[in-house]
Structures are given as structure tokens and as C-alpha cells.
Design a protein around this motif. Structure first.
Motif, PDB file in Angstrom:
ATOM      1  N   LEU A   9       3.655  -7.811   8.362  1.00 41.86           N
ATOM      2  CA  LEU A   9       4.826  -6.478   7.471  1.00 41.86           C
ATOM      3  C   LEU A   9       5.973  -7.154   8.117  1.00 41.86           C
ATOM      4  O   LEU A   9       6.962  -6.737   7.496  1.00 41.86           O
ATOM      5  CB  LEU A   9       4.365  -5.861   9.283  1.00 41.86           C
ATOM      6  N   THR A  11       6.482  -2.612  -2.334  1.00 44.13           N
ATOM      7  CA  THR A  11       4.858  -3.914  -3.181  1.00 44.13           C
ATOM      8  C   THR A  11       4.230  -3.646  -2.414  1.00 44.13           C
ATOM      9  O   THR A  11       3.641  -3.700  -1.626  1.00 44.13           O
ATOM     10  CB  THR A  11       5.472  -4.481  -3.979  1.00 44.13           C
ATOM     11  N   MET A  12       5.041  -5.160  -1.200  1.00 52.52           N
ATOM     12  CA  MET A  12       5.049  -5.878   0.478  1.00 52.52           C
ATOM     13  C   MET A  12       4.146  -4.454   1.129  1.00 52.52           C
ATOM     14  O   MET A  12       3.028  -4.624   1.669  1.00 52.52           O
ATOM     15  CB  MET A  12       5.487  -6.724   0.555  1.00 52.52           C
ATOM     16  N   ALA A  13       4.638  -3.545   1.421  1.00 54.92           N
ATOM     17  CA  ALA A  13       5.092  -2.377   2.331  1.00 54.92           C
ATOM     18  C   ALA A  13       3.300  -1.254   1.774  1.00 54.92           C
ATOM     19  O   ALA A  13       2.337  -1.430   3.044  1.00 54.92           O
ATOM     20  CB  ALA A  13       5.603  -1.124   2.323  1.00 54.92           C
ATOM     21  N   GLY A  66      10.374  -9.857   0.161  1.00 59.69           N
ATOM     22  CA  GLY A  66      10.847  -9.270  -0.531  1.00 59.69           C
ATOM     23  C   GLY A  66      12.953 -10.423  -1.591  1.00 59.69           C
ATOM     24  O   GLY A  66      12.900 -10.359  -2.341  1.00 59.69           O
ATOM     25  N   ASN A 101       1.067  -4.266   2.601  1.00 58.76           N
ATOM     26  CA  ASN A 101       0.646  -4.247   4.256  1.00 58.76           C
ATOM     27  C   ASN A 101       0.187  -3.085   4.816  1.00 58.76           C
ATOM     28  O   ASN A 101      -0.691  -3.519   5.585  1.00 58.76           O
ATOM     29  CB  ASN A 101       2.195  -5.098   4.611  1.00 58.76           C
ATOM     30  N   GLN A 124       7.141  -9.391   7.319  1.00 57.23           N
ATOM     31  CA  GLN A 124       7.670  -9.906   5.895  1.00 57.23           C
ATOM     32  C   GLN A 124       7.912  -9.588   4.613  1.00 57.23           C
ATOM     33  O   GLN A 124       8.369  -9.842   3.639  1.00 57.23           O
ATOM     34  CB  GLN A 124       6.182 -11.008   5.288  1.00 57.23           C
ATOM     35  N   MET A 125       7.926  -8.223   4.609  1.00 55.18           N
ATOM     36  CA  MET A 125       8.235  -7.702   3.758  1.00 55.18           C
ATOM     37  C   MET A 125       9.857  -7.192   3.550  1.00 55.18           C
ATOM     38  O   MET A 125       9.828  -7.569   1.930  1.00 55.18           O
ATOM     39  CB  MET A 125       7.706  -5.885   4.654  1.00 55.18           C
ATOM     40  N   SER A 163       9.963  -4.621  -3.904  1.00 56.63           N
ATOM     41  CA  SER A 163       9.345  -5.199  -3.591  1.00 56.63           C
ATOM     42  C   SER A 163       8.934  -5.525  -2.311  1.00 56.63           C
ATOM     43  O   SER A 163       7.826  -5.412  -2.144  1.00 56.63           O
ATOM     44  CB  SER A 163      10.609  -7.082  -3.257  1.00 56.63           C
ATOM     45  N   ILE A 164       9.798  -4.401  -1.578  1.00 52.41           N
ATOM     46  CA  ILE A 164       9.873  -3.964   0.102  1.00 52.41           C
ATOM     47  C   ILE A 164       8.682  -2.878  -0.316  1.00 52.41           C
ATOM     48  O   ILE A 164       7.378  -3.096   0.191  1.00 52.41           O
ATOM     49  CB  ILE A 164      11.159  -3.705   0.754  1.00 52.41           C
ATOM     50  N   SER A 207       4.964  -2.167  -7.823  1.00 54.76           N
ATOM     51  CA  SER A 207       5.011  -1.219  -6.659  1.00 54.76           C
ATOM     52  C   SER A 207       4.881  -0.104  -7.388  1.00 54.76           C
ATOM     53  O   SER A 207       3.565   0.183  -6.530  1.00 54.76           O
ATOM     54  CB  SER A 207       6.200  -1.285  -6.428  1.00 54.76           C
TER      55      SER A 207
END
Length: 578
Positions: free
Chosen positions: A280, A23-25, A287, A28, A282-283, A20-21, A164
Motif C-alpha cells: 500500500l 491503479t495500484m490503490a 507510481g 492493493n 508503494q502506491m 498510476s496511484i 486504471s
């Protein structure tokens, strides 16, 4: 042997968080690079215009959450209790509704793009770029809704790594198209919006391709009765998550409004960088929120509230710790970020150094609020979940009023709003806790015990020489509650699965298998989990069966296997004895 430890919960949380991190990374970092590209290729006005449109894209993301976040909770709980019919129905309804609502918004976009642009722009200098970017994004709104919705569904059924990979592919496509559309084809800021939609298209295709593939238990259904009812259930369960997203969207709009009213275009430039930092930050908290939704939903479906408490403690520790690290880092690099985003005026750089560290403090509130919205919802406290979702919006509004009219420093609104929001969480849990007595935990309100349910949880090391006490513990738990024949069958199943785990999982002695026995009015349920190599003892082909598993399958008249979040999960049920 230990009564229970957190090995498997920590492992599943780690796997989920990593994916998840990542993906968010990816998303973002793409937003940051996208903003930097627009600042360098077009100018700071383009960065401000994209920031101006962010409340609208946030609103579209909120619609996708309304349609799919509730479905994710329903699916996770249903998978936990092996109700694949409900899980498949909810999944199908969510996908169809995303398409329907998305296409409708795209068709209606031509009628309100101009008026919406006027509402977003306090500074007339931003109107042209904002309108160009907004009109393209609204025209492709269905792609954003479908991508967000299907990505969340793929994640909750246990495949966050696929999300991801898909998002990374989408980002690469977006950045390549940014250069092609804006620089090569001279499409200006509208080309940047089209590049973003092209990336969404690629990711949506990858998610749908996966979800439409045939799977043993969970899949897309071409037709089933009760579509309207399931749509209502999905949307009802999705309201808190949608409100959370909507609150963040309105928060951005409110921040833009107040900051523009005091500092104009320069303030909005600082706000655009600040929002990037908050996203950022919120990564990890995002997650953790996703992990609570997927893993926590499955644990609730299995009535494993001890596991849910362990997941909560671990997740919040990681989320809050990361928020602290992010906030400390911003104090040292704020002015350098202003230069990176294209600022050359010393006054703009100085204002960025003053405002960014305070904006970044919003991450403290989000690191607590976003996970708790899911925890309250999983434990069937929808009102508390909705209050939590709206808390930062309301408290930040109070902060802005104080900051603008009393303190005379608009940036201090962010720490004020964050502090008030964090304090609200324990306050709103007091009435529910008092009503429930001692049956729920403080603040998080996770049930401590269930009436009419007896449960045994064991964590067993991957060492055959250290598993002798397991069977005796199982026998002791079942003695006087089940017939001797049933006790022998359950004990034999557990012993054989333990043997298979210790001999073939490929894990060291530091690894643990979790065994849970639940005795209630409906009968006896057994859950066996491990993180060894994927192996299905229930549906294994005859030529691959080991002799012990052949015998065990005689007891598996109501058994199922799944591989989710990096774990083998074997579920067996025995009905109530007459």
C-alpha cells in the motif's frame, strides 16, 4: 516569459501519478479485501497460505518485467525521438514473448507445484492450503504475465487512465468471483486463486483490445525482420527492472523464512499484514517509478535532461513524503489491523502491534530505490541500476542476521536493512561521477550538458500579450547558426502555434507552453508542448484548417504530432544546411 518552469512536467507527473496511484490503490485494496475475505470465509490459515505463495507470483511478475520493462524504456525513448518503427517493433516483440513464456510456464507447472510447495512451507500446517492455491495460480501463470506486461506497455505509450479502468474492472470481477467460487460453489482456497485469474483474464483482454486497434504511428506489427534481435534488446534493457522485482520477491521469501523460524505461523500472519502495508505504501513510489519510466523516457528521447531533473526532484519529494505519512499512520492502527484480519488471540494482536510499525519502515527504502533504478537505467548506468535493485535484498539479509543472532528481535531487521539501502545509493554513484567530471549531477548522474548540442528552452504563458519576447529569443539563439530563411520559417511556425494555443487551448494565463530548440550535427529540432484540448495541426483535415496553420504546414516537411500524458506534442525537424 520565463526561461523554463516546471508547469508541464508537474502537470504530466500529476496526471500520470493520479492514474498510476489509482491503479495500484485498486490492486492493493483488492489484495487487502481479498485477504480479509479469505480470513473471514476460510480462516487465518488461508491468509498465511496466500502470503506463502506471494514469492512465486512475484517471480512471475518479474518475468513479465524482464520481457516488457526494457521494451517500455525503448518505446518511451523511441517515441521521444519519433522513431515509430523501433517503438512498434519493440511493442510487438514484448507482447509475443509474454504469450510464449507465459504458456510455457503454465504447461510446466504440473511438474514442480508439489516440490515448490514443500520449499515454501516451513510449517507443515500450511502445506495443504499453500499447494491448492499455488497449483491453480501456476496453471494460469500466462494470464498474470500477459496482464502485467501489456498493462505496462499501455501505460508507457501514454494511457495510464485506461490501465486504471481495466484494473478496476478486473478487481470487481475478482471480488465477485471470490464470493461465488468460495462461498457459493464451496471451492475453498483454490476458488480464491481461480477468482484472481478470472480478473486477470478480463484485464488482459482489455489491454490487448486497445493495443491491437489501429493507430496512426504506433501499433502491433504482424511481421517484421529482426524479432530475435529486438527480443534480446528488450530483455537486456529489462534486466534491472526484473532484478528489482526478483529482489522484492526473494525479499518476501527471506522475510517469511526468518520470521517463521522465530515466530512460526503467528509471525507469518503478522508478516502477511506487514507486506500488505508495504505494498500500500508503494502506491506512490511505484507510481513515481512508472512516471519516470514513461515521462522520463520520453524526455531522454528528446534530450531534455533539465526536464528530467525537474521530474526527479518533484517525484522523489512526493514519494518520500508519502512514505513518512504511511509509517506514522501504522504506529496508531497496528493492533486494530490484526483484529480486522481475523486475529482474536491477544498474543497475536500484541505481536502485530510490535512488528508492523518496523516492517512498514521498508517503505522509506523503496520510496528512494525504485525510482532511482529507473533514473540510472535511463541515463545508461545499468550496473548501478542493478546494484540499486538488489540493495534492499542484500541489506535486509544483513539486518536479519543481526536481528536474529545479535539483537534477538527479528523485527528490527527492517529498519536496519532500509537504512543501509538508502545510504548505498550515494555511495555507488561516486565512481561514475568522478569519472564523468562535472558533466553529470550528484547522485542521480543526469547529464548537465551534452557535447556538440546547443539548446534553448522557453516556457510561454497562455497570454498573447505576453509572448512578444519569444520570437526575439528564438532569433537571437539561431542568429549566425542558420540561414535567415530558416530562421524566418522557424519563427513563423512558433508564432502560429503560439497563436493557436492562446486562442483555442481553453487554458488560463497560469498555463504554459514549452518550446525547445535543439541544434546539433544533424540539424535543427523543434518541440512544442502544451496541455490544451487535443488538436493535431500536422494532420488536420483541410476543411478544419485555420488560415495560419495552412501556411505553417508549408514548413512542416518533417513534422509529427502526438498526444501523450495529457499533452499535445508537435515535433519539427530541419536537416543540416549545406
Amino acid at each position: 516569459m520565463k526561461d523554463r518552469n516546471s508547469y508541464l512536467i508537474n502537470k504530466s507527473l500529476g496526471r500520470f501519478l493520479f492514474a498510476s496511484i489509482a491503479t495500484m490503490a485498486i490492486v492493493n485494496i483488492n489484495n487487502v479485501v481479498d485477504s480479509i475475505l479469505m480470513g473471514q470465509l476460510i480462516g487465518p490459515q488461508a491468509v498465511s497460505a496466500i502470503q506463502n505463495v506471494s514469492p512465486v507470483t512475484g517471480l512471475l511478475a518479474g518475468i513479465s518485467l524482464l520481457l516488457t520493462a526494457g521494451a517500455s524504456i525503448i518505446i518511451a525513448k523511441a517515441l521521444g525521438r519519433r522513431d515509430f518503427d523501433e517503438a512498434s517493433s519493440s511493442l510487438t516483440t514484448a507482447i509475443v514473448s509474454c504469450f510464449g513464456f507465459g504458456v510455457l510456464i503454465s504447461l510446466l507447472s504440473l511438474t514442480f507445484s508439489s516440490g515448490l510447495t514443500s520449499a515454501l512451507c516451513l510449517d507443515p500446517a500450511l502445506y495443504d492450503n499453500t499447494y491448492k492455491y499455488l497449483s491453480v495460480m501456476l496453471g494460469g501463470a500466462f494470464l498474470l504475465i500477459v496482464m502485467n506486461g501489456t498493462g505496462g506497455l499501455v501505460e508507457v505509450v501514454g494511457y495510464p487512465k485506461l490501465v486504471s479502468v481495466s484494473m478496476l474492472t478486473s478487481v470487481v470481477v475478482n471480488l465477485i468471483c471470490d464470493i461465488l467460487y468460495v462461498k457459493v460453489f464451496s471451492m475453498d482456497i483454490g476458488g480464491a486463486a481461480l477468482a484472481t485469474l478470472t480478473g486477470y483474464l478480463v484485464a488482459s483482454f482489455m489491454f490487448l483490445f486497445f493495443l491491437f486497434r489501429k493507430r496512426r504511428s504506433l501499433g502491433i506489427r504482424p511481421y517484421f525482420k529482426g524479432f530475435g534481435h529486438m527480443l534480446g534488446e528488450n530483455m537486456k534493457m529489462g534486466v534491472p527492472s526484473m532484478l528489482s522485482s526478483l529482489a522484492l520477491t526473494l525479499m518476501i521469501f527471506m522475510c517469511n523464512f526468518f520470521v517463521q523460524s522465530v515466530h512460526g505461523e503467528t509471525g507469518l500472519f503478522v508478516m502477511s499484514i506487514g507486506l500488505t502495508l508495504v505494498i500500500l505504501g508503494q502506491m506512490v513510489s511505484g507510481g513515481v517509478e512508472s512516471a519516470f519510466l514513461g515521462i522520463g523516457g520520453m524526455l531522454v528521447g528528446q534530450r531534455d535532461y533539465d526536464g528530467l531533473r525537474r521530474l526527479l526532484r518533484r517525484g522523489l519529494t512526493i514519494s518520500i513524503g508519502f512514505a513518512v505519512l504511511c509509517n506514522v499512520a501504522v504506529w496508531f492502527i497496528a493492533e486494530h489491523l490484526a483484529t480486522l484480519f481475523g486475529a482474536k488471540d491477544p498474543a497475536v494482536i500484541e505481536m502485530t502491534g510490535q512488528g508492523l510499525p518496523l516492517i512498514a519502515m521498508t517503505n522509506f527504502a523503496l520510496s528512494v530505490i525504485l525510482p532511482m533504478v529507473i533514473i540510472f537505467q535511463l541515463n545508461e548506468h545499468p550496473v548501478l541500476s542493478m546494484i540499486s535493485a538488489l540493495s534492499l535484498l542484500i541489506n535486509l539479509g544483513i539486518g536479519f542476521i543481526l536481528a536474529k543472532y545479535v539483537i534477538k528481535n527479528i523485527w528490527v531487521a527492517f529498519p536496519i536493512g532500509s537504512a543501509l539501502s538508502i545510504l548505498l545509493i550515494p555511495l555507488i554513484s561516486i565512481p561514475v561521477r568522478k569519472k564523468a567530471g562535472n558533466s553529470v549531477g550528484r547522485i542521480h548522474l543526469i547529464p548537465v550538458r551534452l557535447e556538440g548540442v546547443e539548446r534553448l528552452d522557453l516556457s510561454v504563458p497562455c497570454d498573447r500579450n505576453r509572448t512578444e519576447g519569444v520570437i526575439s529569443s528564438v532569433r537571437e539563439f539561431l542568429e549566425g547558426k542558420c540561414s535567415e530563411e530558416r530562421i524566418m520559417g522557424v519563427a513563423h511556425c512558433i508564432d502560429e502555434l503560439l497563436l493557436n494555443y492562446t486562442q483555442h487551448s481553453g487554458k488560463s494565463e497560469k498555463a504554459y507552453m514549452d518550446i525547445s530548440l535543439i541544434l546539433d550535427a544533424e540539424g535543427l529540432s523543434l518541440f512544442v508542448k502544451d496541455d490544451g484540448v487535443p488538436f493535431d495541426p500536422v494532420h488536420v483535415e483541410a476543411d478544419r484548417e485555420r488560415s495560419g496553420l495552412t501556411i505553417v504546414k508549408e514548413f512542416m516537411n518533417d513534422a509529427d504530432y502526438s498526444y501523450s500524458f495529457g499533452q499535445n506534442i508537435v515535433t519539427m525537424k530541419w536537416g543540416k544546411e549545406v
